[in-house]
Design a protein around this motif. Structure first.
Motif, PDB file in Angstrom:
ATOM      1  N   ILE A 126      38.540  46.580  44.582  1.00  0.00           N
ATOM      2  CA  ILE A 126      38.002  45.299  45.056  1.00  0.00           C
ATOM      3  C   ILE A 126      36.886  44.840  44.124  1.00  0.00           C
ATOM      4  O   ILE A 126      36.832  43.668  43.729  1.00  0.00           O
ATOM      5  CB  ILE A 126      37.492  45.430  46.520  1.00  0.00           C
ATOM      6  N   LYS A 127      36.017  45.739  43.756  1.00  0.00           N
ATOM      7  CA  LYS A 127      34.898  45.408  42.866  1.00  0.00           C
ATOM      8  C   LYS A 127      35.421  44.901  41.516  1.00  0.00           C
ATOM      9  O   LYS A 127      34.908  43.909  40.981  1.00  0.00           O
ATOM     10  CB  LYS A 127      34.018  46.642  42.673  1.00  0.00           C
ATOM     11  N   ARG A 128      36.437  45.568  40.978  1.00  0.00           N
ATOM     12  CA  ARG A 128      37.011  45.122  39.700  1.00  0.00           C
ATOM     13  C   ARG A 128      37.611  43.726  39.808  1.00  0.00           C
ATOM     14  O   ARG A 128      37.449  42.905  38.922  1.00  0.00           O
ATOM     15  CB  ARG A 128      38.105  46.114  39.237  1.00  0.00           C
ATOM     16  N   TRP A 166      36.842  41.349  41.966  1.00  0.00           N
ATOM     17  CA  TRP A 166      35.845  40.315  42.214  1.00  0.00           C
ATOM     18  C   TRP A 166      35.038  39.995  40.964  1.00  0.00           C
ATOM     19  O   TRP A 166      34.530  38.901  40.798  1.00  0.00           O
ATOM     20  CB  TRP A 166      34.899  40.744  43.338  1.00  0.00           C
ATOM     21  N   HIS A 167      34.922  40.979  40.084  1.00  0.00           N
ATOM     22  CA  HIS A 167      34.172  40.752  38.849  1.00  0.00           C
ATOM     23  C   HIS A 167      35.057  40.260  37.702  1.00  0.00           C
ATOM     24  O   HIS A 167      34.559  39.956  36.632  1.00  0.00           O
ATOM     25  CB  HIS A 167      33.441  42.018  38.415  1.00  0.00           C
ATOM     26  N   GLU A 202      37.621  50.430  47.232  1.00  0.00           N
ATOM     27  CA  GLU A 202      36.367  49.714  46.987  1.00  0.00           C
ATOM     28  C   GLU A 202      36.194  49.428  45.492  1.00  0.00           C
ATOM     29  O   GLU A 202      35.760  48.332  45.114  1.00  0.00           O
ATOM     30  CB  GLU A 202      35.184  50.522  47.517  1.00  0.00           C
ATOM     31  N   ALA A 203      36.543  50.389  44.662  1.00  0.00           N
ATOM     32  CA  ALA A 203      36.449  50.179  43.215  1.00  0.00           C
ATOM     33  C   ALA A 203      37.427  49.094  42.759  1.00  0.00           C
ATOM     34  O   ALA A 203      37.083  48.255  41.912  1.00  0.00           O
ATOM     35  CB  ALA A 203      36.726  51.481  42.479  1.00  0.00           C
ATOM     36  N   ARG A 209      37.010  54.939  48.518  1.00  0.00           N
ATOM     37  CA  ARG A 209      36.295  54.724  47.261  1.00  0.00           C
ATOM     38  C   ARG A 209      37.188  54.055  46.215  1.00  0.00           C
ATOM     39  O   ARG A 209      36.744  53.173  45.483  1.00  0.00           O
ATOM     40  CB  ARG A 209      35.757  56.045  46.713  1.00  0.00           C
ATOM     41  N   ASP A 216      42.922  40.280  47.272  1.00  0.00           N
ATOM     42  CA  ASP A 216      41.643  40.698  47.866  1.00  0.00           C
ATOM     43  C   ASP A 216      41.755  40.918  49.370  1.00  0.00           C
ATOM     44  O   ASP A 216      41.273  41.924  49.898  1.00  0.00           O
ATOM     45  CB  ASP A 216      40.556  39.656  47.580  1.00  0.00           C
TER      46      ASP A 216
END
Length: 110
Positions: A104-106, A108-109, A101-102, A98, A3
């Motif tokens: 990172i989002k994956r 973190w979830h 960011e995608a 983008r 991360d």
């Protein structure tokens, strides 16, 4: 990537994007200046040839072949390519941001 590395990479890409936006503005102004100079000098050339009673059908070809006018046209074309290149670089940096960011989002979830 972890991360933290992704965040650092994303910030680097955002910084590159910001620099490219500034460069794009400079290149856009240079392109506009080159376009203005080319058109202004071409118009002067055409007006001069008309005053010399040059046949209108020949003037355009002569203007394109004139060394000074063709150099201005070349400078304009180069400025246009550089501006378009900066615009494309902006798109690339935005896409890279983008994607990160995608990612990172994956992560973190997950």
């Amino acid at each position: 990537m972890e991360d933290y590395e992704l965040l650092v990479y994303l910030q680097k890409k955002r910084d590159e994007l910001a620099r490219t936006l500034i460069e794009s503005k400079k290149r856009g102004i240079a392109f506009a200046d080159a376009e203005r100079d080319y058109k202004r000098e071409k118009a002067k050339f055409i007006a001069q040839k008309r005053m010399e009673n040059m046949p209108v059908t020949l003037i355009r070809d002569l203007a394109q072949g004139d060394v000074y006018i063709s150099e201005l046209r070349h400078a304009r074309d180069v400025a246009k390519v550089l501006y378009q290149n900066a615009a494309e670089a902006i798109n690339v940096y935005k896409l890279e941001c983008r994607l990160v960011e995608a990612q990172i989002k994956r992560e973190w979830h997950a």
